[in-house]
Design an enzyme around this catalytic site. Sequence first.
Site, PDB file in Angstrom:
ATOM      1  N   GLU A 148     -42.821  74.100 -17.701  1.00  0.00           N
ATOM      2  CA  GLU A 148     -43.557  73.481 -18.811  1.00  0.00           C
ATOM      3  C   GLU A 148     -44.941  73.199 -18.247  1.00  0.00           C
ATOM      4  OE1 GLU A 148     -45.318  70.537 -20.194  1.00  0.00           O
ATOM      5  OE2 GLU A 148     -43.478  69.335 -20.335  1.00  0.00           O
ATOM      6  N   GLY A 177     -46.972  76.721 -12.242  1.00  0.00           N
ATOM      7  CA  GLY A 177     -45.888  77.349 -12.997  1.00  0.00           C
ATOM      8  C   GLY A 177     -45.929  78.866 -12.918  1.00  0.00           C
ATOM      9  N   CYS A 230     -47.935  65.419 -21.478  1.00  0.00           N
ATOM     10  CA  CYS A 230     -47.951  66.854 -21.793  1.00  0.00           C
ATOM     11  C   CYS A 230     -48.396  67.069 -23.238  1.00  0.00           C
ATOM     12  CB  CYS A 230     -46.565  67.463 -21.648  1.00  0.00           C
ATOM     13  SG  CYS A 230     -45.638  66.894 -20.233  1.00  0.00           S
TER      14      CYS A 230
END
Lengths: 532, 532
Positions: free
Chosen positions: A272, A253, A309
């Site tokens: 995310e 990310g 997550c």
Amino acid sequence: MTPSTARPHGLSIIAGEVGRPDGSGTPFRATDPATDQVVEPVFHPATDDEVARAVAAASACFDDYRATTPAERAAFLRAIADHLEAARPALVARAGTETGLPEARLNGELSRTTNQLRLFARELELGEHQGVRIDHAQPDRQPAPAPDLRQRQVPLGPVLVFGASNFPFAFSTAGGDTASALAAGCPVVVKAHNSHAGTAELAGWAIVDAARECGLPAGVFSLVYGPGTTVGQRLAADPGIKAIAFTGSQGGGTALMRTAAARPEPVPVYAEMSSVNPVILLPGAWDARGTAVAAGFVGSLTLGSGQFCTNPGLLFVPAAQADEVRAAVAAELRERPGQTMLSPSISRAYADGVERLDASTRTTLVAAGAEGPTCNAPAPAVYATGLDDFAADEALREEVFGAASLIVSYDDVDALRTAIDGLEGQLTISVHAEPGDHAAVTALLPTLERRAGRLILNDWPTGVEVNDAMVHGGPFPATSDSRTTSVGSAAILRFQRPVAYQGFPAGLLPAAVTDANPWSLPARVDGALVRP
Amino acid sequence: MTPSTARPHGLSIIAGEVGRPDGSGTPFRATDPATDQVVEPVFHPATDDEVARAVAAASACFDDYRATTPAERAAFLRAIADHLEAARPALVARAGTETGLPEARLNGELSRTTNQLRLFARELELGEHQGVRIDHAQPDRQPAPAPDLRQRQVPLGPVLVFGASNFPFAFSTAGGDTASALAAGCPVVVKAHNSHAGTAELAGWAIVDAARECGLPAGVFSLVYGPGTTVGQRLAADPGIKAIAFTGSQGGGTALMRTAAARPEPVPVYAEMSSVNPVILLPGAWDARGTAVAAGFVGSLTLGSGQFCTNPGLLFVPAAQADEVRAAVAAELRERPGQTMLSPSISRAYADGVERLDASTRTTLVAAGAEGPTCNAPAPAVYATGLDDFAADEALREEVFGAASLIVSYDDVDALRTAIDGLEGQLTISVHAEPGDHAAVTALLPTLERRAGRLILNDWPTGVEVNDAMVHGGPFPATSDSRTTSVGSAAILRFQRPVAYQGFPAGLLPAAVTDANPWSLPARVDGALVRP
């Protein structure tokens, strides 16, 4: 030629057409993580030309695609859902082989994915996301007349979506990022996740078929194979891409954030990334229902091999109850078998993370489960430490992706609050509390709000509803942009920007901002909120 | 000790207290650009300690400040407006000396500033920005119950605002960025613009006085002096700062973007930077009202010495009418005197920009006005070129800050559209069209929407309404974040992020998301839009 069959062909999909690799990249196969066996067919990385053509086709059709009506776009999303349903047996079978996830979970995840597409279809019909604001002209205003001014949201442009390893349907090819971008009016280029390349292709053809059925331009969707570090980065740097959505590691990310910021025209990145999802146990909750709490914790921790997550990677417990908590958690966890993880590399990374916890002089082992019967099914594990040790060693605050967690004992709520304040941004923070604990919850709440996107009372962080109120987001590094959510109807807002029209006659205005309001959009008109 | 007097003292304001410089920075004075004379008093740059204390005070009071009710925050904004009104004579006098702007303009800008504060007070009472979304629990849902889930927007945290040189009131200390951040619930640290340091201080004390009157923590506002490259960058890098708002040059804005992205925790930057604000003249409009168009163009160009973000720096005209347009513009511009620019350095940069246009082999001079009678009052100037030359030389597409513009002739609408598509992102694009031109407007519209935040028909880009529908924003490099506006009520949305509350009993929920809804907020409840 569009091979919308039940078997993947191993080729990128460029604007509705099968890719034509030139042999320049290194082909790869998927691996069944339960057996470590490779799975056919061979997949061919996209060439530079294919990458460029995918983005060019998306750019070329952008104005046409965004000119569709809300009803047309809603029909497209529902058609995708229908085509995914039609392909359900093939999708679930292929995803099972590529991810090791159980059939029931995959069936549930596919239903979630089609529900998600239908949620955004409903969102288009509700129309609030169009953000209509109208201020009529005031020719008599002093000291100068006010012009007619109208605002709406327009789509950003072609969106690059990265498939996520841990949700082969709901956060991948036809998942929430794709659904919300298409709903907003943005063409989508998906960089398939290599570990479920075949699942990605099957879902990709469902989108292509739906686009064709709805008479939409083929450039509205492409699916591209290849390494994230080359093909993914090349896509992210392409000037035609106007936003990027990613679910995965912090390394991946932040690499995309750097690429996006270094472009001649920087673009938004919705990444995310990582979260340890602290759970806070307050004393009354343990007294009232300790057994259920221990069972709930271990259930949430081991669900799906801990590959969510929102897996609870930290459990804060009152020091006075810590021995009891550890004993109860150990009783729940012992003998619990590991489940197949998504890939051999994820399983290895989990083992490294557990090894790190194990090697630390600041932790003790609470309990470990057993290895599972398949390959890549490591034992779940829980360790314990105290608040001072936790504060002293940054490594203890890092996410271990998988079914590992750390129980941290605290002396009082003030010390706990300081510890929470020292954490990085999180997707979720959960609190278990009985009425006698409510004063403590109230004292903690401002801190919790600053550190996470979703606060949960008396429940566990796994289980992310797809609705209007959900926030699946949070301060960095949980995500790259705390102002947004990647789950729920508000996810559509990520792919829009406002445009104002000043002094336009009705005949030149976009339909959304005309007084006739043919789509019955809610609006703010001359300072008042108006619902048709 | 708070010297809320009519005269600046030359010291930073740290959490409501006069700064205590240690002599480590280089003191400076303001300059009257009309006379090139320095103006008293001496201003002392903030020390590292003062910078750190300003941010620490903002962070320390954040939770208390954001816990205020909408009515309390609205009262604060209105109190700031009242204190600014009370200080009007001193503010206008000092700003006139520091900026060279005429008294009528400054009075108007101050009214705009107080109106802006009151607009955000009204926004707080309307409450739509709180973004309330409620999905009630569904205990009987299959296959699993749905939890109660509620979303609201919370403020990001302390905001760093950079005062803008060209709007000493409306985009500076108590301007739109400060007003919207305070409205959102964020404490503000302003880095004063050095060229109107005294005006900044007077406005700063108005905010301090209002905060004290409203019983708010002193840390809610600080004002800091010093160079942007040192003090400004140090503030931007401080971990306590959670968002940055800036209006100024592309160099300054992109430097802040880099600093913000490189922080351990990256933060949003709202930089409004540069725009040439193209104006498109279609043939029918020239035929119908050429004289008015030429007069309107020169009026918009020279307004406020061309020192508006939305100054029309490009005028596209049909090749067949180009000679007439140039002649008419020349007739309007010739003899028109320059006005004092904001500072000697801005005046020098303008001269350099005009020199660049003049030296280009691809341009011809249409006309220049006359130098004004004061210092730093260079002549307005208009040049002309053709579309091919314009496309060939990137330098011709760069903003010249001030009253300089370039007339570009085009052969047909297709070529014009290609040229617009090749432009960088803009704050505004204007079109002058009569009904016979409407087909061309329709053909251009998708391109215009992709290139600018505000589209204007038959008017000029200068003049930015402060209302609900305004978009003062646009694709990079017009701004750093095209998803937002820095003017109008929607500017408050920049300083918020969503938080969801799952399974909270009413007694623990923030008031905004309770079913009791004490503030009568609009909401989306179980999928329906609800207005109390």
